[in-house]
Design a protein around this motif. Structure first.
Motif, PDB file in Angstrom:
ATOM      1  N   MET A  61      40.794  -2.460 -35.978  1.00 33.80           N
ATOM      2  CA  MET A  61      41.187  -3.453 -36.351  1.00 33.80           C
ATOM      3  C   MET A  61      40.812  -4.343 -37.666  1.00 33.80           C
ATOM      4  O   MET A  61      41.510  -4.655 -38.377  1.00 33.80           O
ATOM      5  CB  MET A  61      40.750  -4.885 -35.463  1.00 33.80           C
ATOM      6  CG  MET A  61      41.392  -4.880 -33.906  1.00 33.80           C
ATOM      7  SD  MET A  61      43.052  -5.294 -34.143  1.00 33.80           S
ATOM      8  CE  MET A  61      42.973  -6.874 -34.886  1.00 33.80           C
ATOM      9  N   THR A  79      38.294  -1.862 -31.631  1.00 33.50           N
ATOM     10  CA  THR A  79      37.672  -3.137 -32.255  1.00 33.50           C
ATOM     11  C   THR A  79      36.196  -3.236 -31.803  1.00 33.50           C
ATOM     12  O   THR A  79      35.825  -3.090 -30.630  1.00 33.50           O
ATOM     13  CB  THR A  79      38.353  -4.502 -31.771  1.00 33.50           C
ATOM     14  OG1 THR A  79      37.945  -5.318 -32.510  1.00 33.50           O
ATOM     15  CG2 THR A  79      38.529  -4.660 -30.270  1.00 33.50           C
ATOM     16  N   PHE A  81      44.262   0.699 -30.373  1.00 35.30           N
ATOM     17  CA  PHE A  81      43.270  -0.020 -31.328  1.00 35.30           C
ATOM     18  C   PHE A  81      41.912   0.236 -31.220  1.00 35.30           C
ATOM     19  O   PHE A  81      41.576   0.385 -29.698  1.00 35.30           O
ATOM     20  CB  PHE A  81      43.713  -1.530 -31.420  1.00 35.30           C
ATOM     21  CG  PHE A  81      44.901  -1.887 -32.351  1.00 35.30           C
ATOM     22  CD1 PHE A  81      44.630  -1.902 -33.753  1.00 35.30           C
ATOM     23  CD2 PHE A  81      46.000  -1.875 -31.974  1.00 35.30           C
ATOM     24  CE1 PHE A  81      45.694  -2.148 -34.444  1.00 35.30           C
ATOM     25  CE2 PHE A  81      47.273  -2.398 -32.632  1.00 35.30           C
ATOM     26  CZ  PHE A  81      46.923  -2.478 -34.130  1.00 35.30           C
ATOM     27  N   PHE A 100      47.003  -8.149 -27.680  1.00 33.20           N
ATOM     28  CA  PHE A 100      47.136  -6.622 -27.131  1.00 33.20           C
ATOM     29  C   PHE A 100      47.732  -6.512 -25.938  1.00 33.20           C
ATOM     30  O   PHE A 100      48.739  -5.884 -25.523  1.00 33.20           O
ATOM     31  CB  PHE A 100      45.578  -6.030 -27.134  1.00 33.20           C
ATOM     32  CG  PHE A 100      44.852  -5.607 -28.098  1.00 33.20           C
ATOM     33  CD1 PHE A 100      45.672  -5.427 -29.609  1.00 33.20           C
ATOM     34  CD2 PHE A 100      43.667  -5.355 -28.367  1.00 33.20           C
ATOM     35  CE1 PHE A 100      45.084  -5.227 -30.758  1.00 33.20           C
ATOM     36  CE2 PHE A 100      42.907  -5.169 -29.672  1.00 33.20           C
ATOM     37  CZ  PHE A 100      43.692  -5.181 -30.722  1.00 33.20           C
ATOM     38  N   TYR A 125      43.812  -0.332 -26.202  1.00 32.66           N
ATOM     39  CA  TYR A 125      42.638  -0.764 -27.064  1.00 32.66           C
ATOM     40  C   TYR A 125      41.233  -0.389 -26.595  1.00 32.66           C
ATOM     41  O   TYR A 125      41.154   0.020 -24.962  1.00 32.66           O
ATOM     42  CB  TYR A 125      42.598  -2.167 -27.475  1.00 32.66           C
ATOM     43  CG  TYR A 125      42.455  -3.084 -26.394  1.00 32.66           C
ATOM     44  CD1 TYR A 125      40.861  -3.765 -25.977  1.00 32.66           C
ATOM     45  CD2 TYR A 125      43.260  -3.583 -25.394  1.00 32.66           C
ATOM     46  CE1 TYR A 125      40.625  -4.397 -24.909  1.00 32.66           C
ATOM     47  CE2 TYR A 125      42.980  -4.409 -24.351  1.00 32.66           C
ATOM     48  CZ  TYR A 125      41.683  -4.986 -24.154  1.00 32.66           C
ATOM     49  OH  TYR A 125      41.679  -5.755 -23.146  1.00 32.66           O
TER      50      TYR A 125
END
Length: 81
Positions: free
Chosen positions: A9, A38, A36, A49, A56
């Motif tokens: 991110m 993060t 993703f 998301f 993610y």
């Protein structure tokens, strides 16, 4: 063609959500190919998301988690094509 995009991110020039938006505007089906990563599970970002059905991982995570998510994503893309 791009199979999967795995990105953090937080990046130096553009954050992950900005990149997602840019890529999606150029290639509408690419959203299925994002994963993703993060370290800051901000509720707004996690909500984004979920609304966009984006996969993610939250740091820290293990190799197996990443591998499993990549394999799941590849499998889902193949089923949709």
């Amino acid at each position: 063609p791009i199979d999967i995009l795995i990105l953090d991110m937080t990046m130096p020039v553009m954050n992950g959500l900005d990149l997602f938006r840019e890529a999606s505007s150029l290639f509408p089906d690419i959203h299925r190919r994002f994963i993703f990563i993060t370290g800051n599970p901000d509720p707004d970002v996690i909500g984004f998301f979920k609304r966009h059905q984006i996969k993610y991982l939250i740091k820290p995570f293990g190799f197996r988690e990443l591998r499993d998510l990549v394999l799941e994503t590849i499998h889902r893309i193949r089923l949709e094509n």
